[in-house]
Write an enzyme that holds these catalytic residues in place. Structure first.
Site, PDB file in Angstrom:
ATOM      1  N   ASP A 194      35.738   6.812 -90.965  1.00  0.00           N
ATOM      2  CA  ASP A 194      34.176   6.648 -91.317  1.00  0.00           C
ATOM      3  C   ASP A 194      33.928   7.397 -92.822  1.00  0.00           C
ATOM      4  O   ASP A 194      34.396   8.442 -93.059  1.00  0.00           O
ATOM      5  CB  ASP A 194      33.359   7.791 -90.433  1.00  0.00           C
ATOM      6  CG  ASP A 194      33.515   7.349 -88.909  1.00  0.00           C
ATOM      7  OD1 ASP A 194      34.795   7.111 -88.629  1.00  0.00           O
ATOM      8  OD2 ASP A 194      32.793   7.685 -88.166  1.00  0.00           O
ATOM      9  N   HIS A 245      30.501   6.985 -94.011  1.00  0.00           N
ATOM     10  CA  HIS A 245      29.155   7.378 -93.716  1.00  0.00           C
ATOM     11  C   HIS A 245      28.327   7.661 -95.183  1.00  0.00           C
ATOM     12  O   HIS A 245      27.583   8.645 -95.138  1.00  0.00           O
ATOM     13  CB  HIS A 245      28.986   8.587 -92.766  1.00  0.00           C
ATOM     14  CG  HIS A 245      29.234   8.308 -91.230  1.00  0.00           C
ATOM     15  ND1 HIS A 245      28.088   7.320 -90.932  1.00  0.00           N
ATOM     16  CD2 HIS A 245      29.984   8.663 -90.636  1.00  0.00           C
ATOM     17  CE1 HIS A 245      28.329   7.228 -89.469  1.00  0.00           C
ATOM     18  NE2 HIS A 245      29.542   8.117 -89.240  1.00  0.00           N
ATOM     19  N   ASP A 290      31.877   2.555 -89.542  1.00  0.00           N
ATOM     20  CA  ASP A 290      30.831   3.621 -90.198  1.00  0.00           C
ATOM     21  C   ASP A 290      30.848   3.829 -91.468  1.00  0.00           C
ATOM     22  O   ASP A 290      31.005   4.641 -92.117  1.00  0.00           O
ATOM     23  CB  ASP A 290      31.066   4.785 -89.164  1.00  0.00           C
ATOM     24  CG  ASP A 290      30.632   4.792 -87.782  1.00  0.00           C
ATOM     25  OD1 ASP A 290      30.150   3.699 -87.136  1.00  0.00           O
ATOM     26  OD2 ASP A 290      30.471   5.694 -87.097  1.00  0.00           O
ATOM     27  N   ASP A 309      24.975   4.840 -93.052  1.00  0.00           N
ATOM     28  CA  ASP A 309      24.147   5.658 -92.120  1.00  0.00           C
ATOM     29  C   ASP A 309      24.517   7.214 -92.423  1.00  0.00           C
ATOM     30  O   ASP A 309      25.689   7.654 -92.889  1.00  0.00           O
ATOM     31  CB  ASP A 309      24.071   5.505 -90.607  1.00  0.00           C
ATOM     32  CG  ASP A 309      23.240   4.469 -90.121  1.00  0.00           C
ATOM     33  OD1 ASP A 309      22.421   4.069 -91.199  1.00  0.00           O
ATOM     34  OD2 ASP A 309      23.417   3.998 -89.024  1.00  0.00           O
ATOM     35  N   ARG A 310      23.484   8.027 -92.198  1.00  0.00           N
ATOM     36  CA  ARG A 310      23.478   9.374 -92.480  1.00  0.00           C
ATOM     37  C   ARG A 310      23.601   9.969 -93.927  1.00  0.00           C
ATOM     38  O   ARG A 310      22.782  10.482 -94.594  1.00  0.00           O
ATOM     39  CB  ARG A 310      24.785  10.136 -91.635  1.00  0.00           C
ATOM     40  CG  ARG A 310      24.654  10.203 -90.262  1.00  0.00           C
ATOM     41  CD  ARG A 310      25.511  10.888 -89.647  1.00  0.00           C
ATOM     42  NE  ARG A 310      25.284  10.923 -88.074  1.00  0.00           N
ATOM     43  CZ  ARG A 310      24.297  11.654 -87.549  1.00  0.00           C
ATOM     44  NH1 ARG A 310      23.778  12.535 -88.137  1.00  0.00           N
ATOM     45  NH2 ARG A 310      24.141  11.836 -85.988  1.00  0.00           N
ATOM     46  N   ASN A 313      30.254   1.719 -84.963  1.00  0.00           N
ATOM     47  CA  ASN A 313      28.988   1.680 -83.968  1.00  0.00           C
ATOM     48  C   ASN A 313      27.767   1.870 -85.054  1.00  0.00           C
ATOM     49  O   ASN A 313      26.607   1.647 -84.670  1.00  0.00           O
ATOM     50  CB  ASN A 313      29.265   2.774 -82.926  1.00  0.00           C
ATOM     51  CG  ASN A 313      28.975   4.074 -83.458  1.00  0.00           C
ATOM     52  OD1 ASN A 313      29.997   4.301 -84.501  1.00  0.00           O
ATOM     53  ND2 ASN A 313      28.301   4.918 -83.300  1.00  0.00           N
ATOM     54  N   HIS A 314      27.949   2.321 -86.154  1.00  0.00           N
ATOM     55  CA  HIS A 314      26.932   2.212 -87.053  1.00  0.00           C
ATOM     56  C   HIS A 314      26.563   1.173 -87.895  1.00  0.00           C
ATOM     57  O   HIS A 314      25.676   1.059 -88.628  1.00  0.00           O
ATOM     58  CB  HIS A 314      26.956   3.731 -88.051  1.00  0.00           C
ATOM     59  CG  HIS A 314      26.323   4.784 -87.604  1.00  0.00           C
ATOM     60  ND1 HIS A 314      25.169   5.322 -87.588  1.00  0.00           N
ATOM     61  CD2 HIS A 314      26.904   5.820 -86.602  1.00  0.00           C
ATOM     62  CE1 HIS A 314      25.173   6.395 -86.795  1.00  0.00           C
ATOM     63  NE2 HIS A 314      26.283   6.632 -86.257  1.00  0.00           N
ATOM     64  N   HIS A 317      37.387   1.146 -84.214  1.00  0.00           N
ATOM     65  CA  HIS A 317      36.598   2.279 -84.434  1.00  0.00           C
ATOM     66  C   HIS A 317      36.446   3.191 -83.451  1.00  0.00           C
ATOM     67  O   HIS A 317      36.646   4.479 -83.568  1.00  0.00           O
ATOM     68  CB  HIS A 317      35.124   1.956 -84.999  1.00  0.00           C
ATOM     69  CG  HIS A 317      34.267   2.949 -85.283  1.00  0.00           C
ATOM     70  ND1 HIS A 317      34.277   3.606 -86.550  1.00  0.00           N
ATOM     71  CD2 HIS A 317      33.267   3.456 -84.670  1.00  0.00           C
ATOM     72  CE1 HIS A 317      33.490   4.596 -86.497  1.00  0.00           C
ATOM     73  NE2 HIS A 317      32.778   4.559 -85.588  1.00  0.00           N
ATOM     74  N   ARG A 364      29.155  11.776 -75.617  1.00  0.00           N
ATOM     75  CA  ARG A 364      28.060  11.478 -76.538  1.00  0.00           C
ATOM     76  C   ARG A 364      26.762  10.800 -75.739  1.00  0.00           C
ATOM     77  O   ARG A 364      25.730  10.566 -76.089  1.00  0.00           O
ATOM     78  CB  ARG A 364      28.696   9.909 -77.422  1.00  0.00           C
ATOM     79  CG  ARG A 364      29.539  10.430 -78.218  1.00  0.00           C
ATOM     80  CD  ARG A 364      30.093   9.182 -78.831  1.00  0.00           C
ATOM     81  NE  ARG A 364      31.203   9.311 -79.732  1.00  0.00           N
ATOM     82  CZ  ARG A 364      31.233   9.448 -81.058  1.00  0.00           C
ATOM     83  NH1 ARG A 364      30.213   9.740 -81.504  1.00  0.00           N
ATOM     84  NH2 ARG A 364      32.111   9.766 -81.522  1.00  0.00           N
ATOM     85  N   HIS A 380      35.515   7.289 -85.723  1.00  0.00           N
ATOM     86  CA  HIS A 380      34.442   7.518 -85.062  1.00  0.00           C
ATOM     87  C   HIS A 380      34.127   9.131 -84.577  1.00  0.00           C
ATOM     88  O   HIS A 380      32.960   9.311 -84.204  1.00  0.00           O
ATOM     89  CB  HIS A 380      34.703   7.079 -83.428  1.00  0.00           C
ATOM     90  CG  HIS A 380      33.500   6.737 -82.485  1.00  0.00           C
ATOM     91  ND1 HIS A 380      32.125   6.537 -83.009  1.00  0.00           N
ATOM     92  CD2 HIS A 380      33.278   6.697 -80.988  1.00  0.00           C
ATOM     93  CE1 HIS A 380      31.295   6.515 -81.993  1.00  0.00           C
ATOM     94  NE2 HIS A 380      32.321   6.422 -80.993  1.00  0.00           N
TER      95      HIS A 380
END
Length: 476
Positions: free
Chosen positions: A219, A221, A248, A251-252, A280-281, A329, A379, A406
């Site tokens: 990731d 991000h 990923d 995002d964030r 997943n993002h 991922h 999660r 992840h």
């Protein structure tokens, strides 16, 4: 000293670790306190908040529920359960708890604001899901890129029909200086890469040739400046230095468009030597809540987000490295009978978004656990799989290991399940709040895994989640 008094000291130690952003150690001490004295709801509340910081929202919800059982008027517990449910897009459940907080503390203005924001999120998610249709026209339909003119005032490199190293170098410089690409070039890049990845198989199968090496990254991000540090330390992508980014990208972090465009530019420049797995993002629901949609709109346009969304749904879901390492991922499956052939046969183009069940969801969302068997997800989405599950999957498919991402790892990577499950995470000091290192894995023609760690670097003063469309997410 009695058990209750000792538990208070353990909780205090947990609070110190929490204040130092050492979430795992905080959870360890809160758990020790609970083991000694399990009747204090605040112990569970504190552990719930540490679990939220680690994105272990399922665990956080369970802790908050226990706190509420012990004290039905525990405002912190309702608040934290609401935050955890918001994070996994269970907005209706979150609404119930925010309403309870406001009922218990009618003068709590912050809770009233969070309730109003949660109502907006719930309505938006329900609206977007309601209007989704299987035969929705392509965002690329009618997009006449060739007729778009580049303003004379644009001070960047020009992009022709093919990506060039010169353009990539100029792009990096622009992004470091806070500049954007021209709209035409953004459209060109996304359109070109969407076509390339759409034609790739659901599981890309690649070999590391003599004189070449592959770097596997986890990731990122939206942490663009940390990605630049990774490239500085390890070398930039070339035809002989392959890279695989394991989902990923966005995002964030608040430079998600910069990372997505740069990775896409490299994919266009080196289509057979640069690999991208979906995370997943790279999904609509997450992008709407965790900042990427807002960033696209703020820096470019809603159209750009729609183009990215469609390109994300075309990305491969896995990469098989040298027939030895299954790289994806999230993780493994709910059924032991699932094989690599099932992944090969999966038609990802029939289902743009992963949904709540099925192979695609599991590939993007699952996590390893230390105990054998399978268990509910920490999660709150997907499931967890134990070392025996990983062992059977590897043996049944002739694999040495599964490589996945992840999850934050404090050292940037972790080898578990007797060496068969490897997690790599490439966003150091994740969200500016977790004191973790980043990592990447180099793999040569001998297919030995060479792990490297790196630290975060300074970045401009823009906070994570700056483009999220509500303040609820900034608390996660």
């Amino acid at each position: 000293m009695g058990a209750k008094e000792e538990s208070v000291e353990l909780k205090a130690q947990g609070n110190k670790y929490f204040a130092g952003h050492e979430w795992l150690n905080a959870i360890d001490y809160y758990t020790k306190a609970i083991d000694l004295y399990d009747q204090d709801p605040l112990y569970y509340c504190n552990r719930a908040q540490a679990n939220i910081k680690l994105e272990q929202y399922g665990y956080a919800i369970a802790d908050a529920k226990k706190a509420i059982e012990l004290d039905p008027k525990c405002v912190k517990a309702y608040y934290r359960r609401a935050c955890a449910n918001t994070a996994i897009l269970q907005s209706r459940e979150a609404l119930k708890d925010f309403k309870t907080v406001v009922r218990l503390e009618p003068k709590n203005q912050d809770a009233k604001l969070k309730l109003a924001e949660c109502e907006k999120i719930a309505k938006k998610i329900e609206f977007m899901r309601a209007i989704e249709v299987d035969d929705e026209p392509s965002a690329f339909e009618g997009l006449d890129i060739d007729s778009m003119a580049v303003d004379k005032s644009y001070d960047g490199a020009n992009l022709g029909k093919e990506m060039t190293q010169e353009f990539v170098d100029d792009m990096i410089t622009r992004f470091k200086n806070g500049k954007k690409l021209h709209r035409k070039y953004v459209y060109q890049i996304i359109a070109a890469v969407r076509k390339i990845v759409y034609d790739e198989p659901t599981m890309v199968e690649m070999e590391v040739q003599e004189g070449h090496k592959l770097t596997v990254c986890g990731d990122t991000h939206g942490q663009f400046f940390d990605l630049m540090e990774l490239f500085r330390l390890n070398g930039f992508p070339t035809e002989s230095h392959y890279y695989l980014f394991n989902g990923d990208f966005v995002d964030r972090g608040s430079w998600s468009t910069e990372i997505a465009l740069l990775l896409y530019a490299y994919k266009w420049l080196h289509p057979s030597a640069f690999f991208l797995n979906r995370g997943n993002h790279e999904t609509d629901d997450m992008n709407r809540v965790y900042g990427f949609e807002g960033e696209c709109k703020a820096k470019y346009s809603e159209k750009v987000f729609k183009l990215f969304s469609e390109s994300f749904s075309a990305l491969p879901l896995a990469t098989l490295i040298g027939k030895k390492y299954f790289t994806l991922h999230g993780g493994l499956f709910s059924d032991d009978k699932t094989t690599l052939d099932d992944v090969r046969k999966l038609n990802r183009h029939q289902q743009r978004q992963p949904g709540q069940q099925g192979l695609m969801m599991e590939m993007l969302w699952t996590d390893p656990q230390t105990v054998p068997g399978r268990g509910p997800s920490k999660r709150g989405v997907g499931l967890q799989f134990g070392p025996d599950v990983t062992k059977r999957f590897c043996e049944n498919n002739g694999l040495e290991a599964v490589i996945r991402s992840h999850e934050v790892r404090m050292e940037g990577y972790e080898v578990e399940h007797d060496g068969r499950c490897i997690t790599v995470f490439s966003a150091p000091k994740y969200c500016d709040s977790t004191e973790n290192k980043g990592a990447y894995i180099n793999i040569g023609p001998d297919y030995k895994l060479d792990f490297h760690k790196f630290d975060a670097v300074p970045h401009p003063d823009i906070k994570p989640m700056a483009y999220a469309q509500n303040s609820l997410m900034s608390m996660m």
